[in-house]
Design an enzyme around this catalytic site. Structure first.
Site, mmCIF file in Angstrom:
data_model
loop_
_atom_site.group_PDB
_atom_site.id
_atom_site.type_symbol
_atom_site.label_atom_id
_atom_site.label_comp_id
_atom_site.label_asym_id
_atom_site.label_seq_id
_atom_site.Cartn_x
_atom_site.Cartn_y
_atom_site.Cartn_z
ATOM 1 C CG HIS A 192 -2.029 -1.036 1.083
ATOM 2 N ND1 HIS A 192 -2.817 -1.426 2.137
ATOM 3 C CD2 HIS A 192 -2.445 -1.775 0.022
ATOM 4 C CE1 HIS A 192 -3.679 -2.350 1.744
ATOM 5 N NE2 HIS A 192 -3.471 -2.579 0.457
ATOM 6 C CB CYS A 230 12.399 14.484 -10.825
ATOM 7 S SG CYS A 230 13.811 13.363 -11.021
ATOM 8 C CB CYS A 233 13.656 14.060 -15.684
ATOM 9 S SG CYS A 233 12.383 13.453 -14.562
ATOM 10 C CB SER A 274 -3.351 -8.457 8.741
ATOM 11 O OG SER A 274 -4.107 -8.261 7.560
ATOM 12 C CG ASN A 302 -6.218 -9.873 13.900
ATOM 13 O OD1 ASN A 302 -5.536 -8.862 14.076
ATOM 14 N ND2 ASN A 302 -7.446 -9.815 13.420
ATOM 15 C CG LEU A 303 -6.321 -8.597 19.835
ATOM 16 C CD1 LEU A 303 -6.344 -7.159 20.344
ATOM 17 C CD2 LEU A 303 -6.254 -9.571 20.997
ATOM 18 C CB CYS A 320 1.442 -8.091 17.328
ATOM 19 S SG CYS A 320 0.123 -8.371 16.143
#
Length: 525
Positions: A192, A230, A233, A274, A302-303, A320
């Site tokens: 992501h 940039c 360029c 997750s 995971n919970l 975790c």
């Protein structure tokens, strides 16, 4: 005739209105019946009247449907609840997970927002998550992500990487904490994006700029321009974030190719923090092309409920950090503490130029105080240290030859042996000539000169990771291919004309939503 046709049209329209009103009436009656039955079912059997009991017996189909709907609501509500295992059960599960990791030959880890909650970064679907609060009409609050640092789970994964157990991490987080913990970028897929990375898509390959602040201040869905240009360029820089409905096609930091290769080779997959509601859409991450017995063993921490719980060998309901602390203890591995001096972002980030200072208002990460900053002199010191170590560990054959030829015997020392009838003096007096007389058929190889050691590409990676190459980011690499003019592009397009009879190879990338993957499966079947 005209009046007759008008009469027919009016009768036809009146019939349609009557039928529509009748359908609406039936629907309203059914909705009212549903509400009445639902209200009756909420009462206990003792409190129900005889009339209400008769209504339930006469509307058995409605009662059945209302019960099914209520069960579905309860199931969805239960899935949103966060459940923690009892301490003794949690300890037993952590022992099983540690045993699986110790036996793994290729461990792949899929992480979500749950591993960053300890860094004061809210998750999304938790009881106090961003989307949960938005659905409830509550304020999500202000969260300064620039104060976040890698958590115990991040550093535990770094320790597993150092002992060569962890092979790849697929992360849905944009906080960049995996990279800051020390995980090399070729072993990381931030599917992501990364909030600290902006890229130039015009440069080939895409040129990256790692910043010390959140670059997504002015960006949104389908609007990724950051307001900077940039340095090579002069094209507009864009962030690397992938929003819902978008396709992430950047080689870095998304690295879908690395995630696909790691998923195919993995024998153990560990999911940390997750909900897997997004990752479940990518079948190649779960080895769906293999038979069930040959797929990787799946472990989930995971919970909340996840759609992959039924396929998991073990589901651990716990936080975790707590789970990874117990697992690393059973593995006998120490979890290193986060050190800002060893954070690669402070060395590899590109500072803003004077004309770019007004393009951001987000706070920058507080840089650590380094007594001796890394510079060219540090590169020379590292190179000198490597050279001195090699000299101590290696005995040069040239040096040995120099010792034997340093003190040759004088000519008059050979006279007694000549008077004794010997054709030549003993070879121990001239050891450098021994191979020529006693082994005349052996060819003495030419001893090459000492090859200079390659200079480390990154002094930071050499000092902290012992790597000659940069593991995180190559900030000084220029654009490998220059920007071509329109005429040159037209000439290339004219030269690369594909005829209709020429077969075109299908792309290897299975696609964002797995369409190419499914087509490939159909062809195989």
């Amino acid at each position: 005739m005209g009046k007759m046709e008008e009469g027919r049209d009016e009768r036809f329209q009146s019939r349609r209105r009557t039928a529509a009103l009748k359908a609406f009436k039936v629907k309203d009656e059914r909705v009212a019946t549903f509400k009445k039955v639902a209200a009756i079912l909420q009462k206990s059997e003792v409190d129900r009247t005889a009339e209400e009991t008769g209504i339930l017996s006469s509307c058995s189909d409605v009662v059945k449907e209302v019960n099914l709907r209520q069960e579905k609501r309860d199931r969805i509500k239960a899935r949103l609840e966060e459940i923690e295992d009892a301490p003794e059960i949690l300890e037993e599960k952590c022992i099983r997970l540690a045993a699986a990791i110790s036996r793994a030959t290729s461990l792949a880890v899929y992480t979500g927002a749950g591993i960053s909650t300890a860094a004061s970064i809210p998750d999304y679907r938790g009881t106090n998550g961003v989307w949960t609060r938005m659905q409830q009409g509550k304020d999500i609050g202000n969260h300064d992500l620039s104060q976040a640092e890698p958590t115990l789970t991040h550093m535990a994964l770094y320790a597993l990487y150092k002992v060569r157990v962890l092979k790849h991490i697929v992360s849905q987080n944009c906080d960049g904490l995996h990279l800051r913990s020390g995980i090399p970028r070729n072993l990381l897929s931030e599917v992501h994006g990364n909030m600290y990375v902006e890229v130039c898509r015009t440069c080939k390959p895409s040129r990256e700029y790692w910043r010390l602040f959140d670059v997504t201040e002015k960006t949104a869905r389908y609007q990724h321009s950051t307001g900077r240009l940039c340095h090579i360029c002069n094209s507009v820089l864009q962030d690397s974030i992938v929003h819902f409905g978008e396709r992430g096609n950047l080689p870095w930091p998304i690295n879908w190719n690395g995630a696909t290769r790691a998923a195919k080779q993995a024998d153990v997959i560990l999911c940390l923090g997750s909900s897997l509601k997004v990752l479940k859409k990518y079948p190649w991450l779960w080895q769906m092309d293999k038979p069930v017995p040959k797929r990787a063993s799946l472990y989930i921490v995971n919970l909340q409920w996840t759609p992959k719980d039924e396929n998991a060998v073990l589901k651990i309901n716990g936080k975790c950090d707590e789970v990874m602390k117990k697992v690393m203890s059973h593995l006998g591995l120490e979890i290193p503490r986060y050190n800002r001096i060893k954070d690669p972002i402070f060395f590899h980030a590109v500072k803003l130029q004077n004309n770019e200072q007004l393009t951001k208002t987000q706070p920058c990460l507080e840089e650590p105080v380094i007594k001796e900053p890394l510079s060219q002199s540090s590169d020379e010191n590292v190179e000198h240290t490597v050279r001195e170590t090699d000299k101590e560990d290696r005995i040069s054959s040239i040096a040995v030859a120099d010792i034997t030829t340093a003190y040759p015997a004088p000519f008059f020392a050979a006279l007694p042996f000549l008077s004794m009838g010997l054709p030549f003096p003993p070879m121990y007096m001239y050891p450098q000539l021994t191979p020529l007389f006693y082994y005349p058929f052996i060819q003495i190889p030419n001893i090459p000169a000492e090859v200079p050691k390659p200079k480390p590409a990154c002094s930071f990676c050499m000092e902290h990771e012992g790597s000659l190459t940069c593991l995180y980011y190559q900030r000084d690499v220029e654009c490998s291919t220059p920007i071509k003019t329109e005429n040159e592009q037209k000439q290339e397009e004219g030269a690369l004309v594909i005829h209709a009879d020429t077969p075109v190879a299908s792309p290897k990338n299975p696609g964002w939503f797995g369409k190419g993957y499914r087509k490939g499966m159909k062809r195989k079947r």
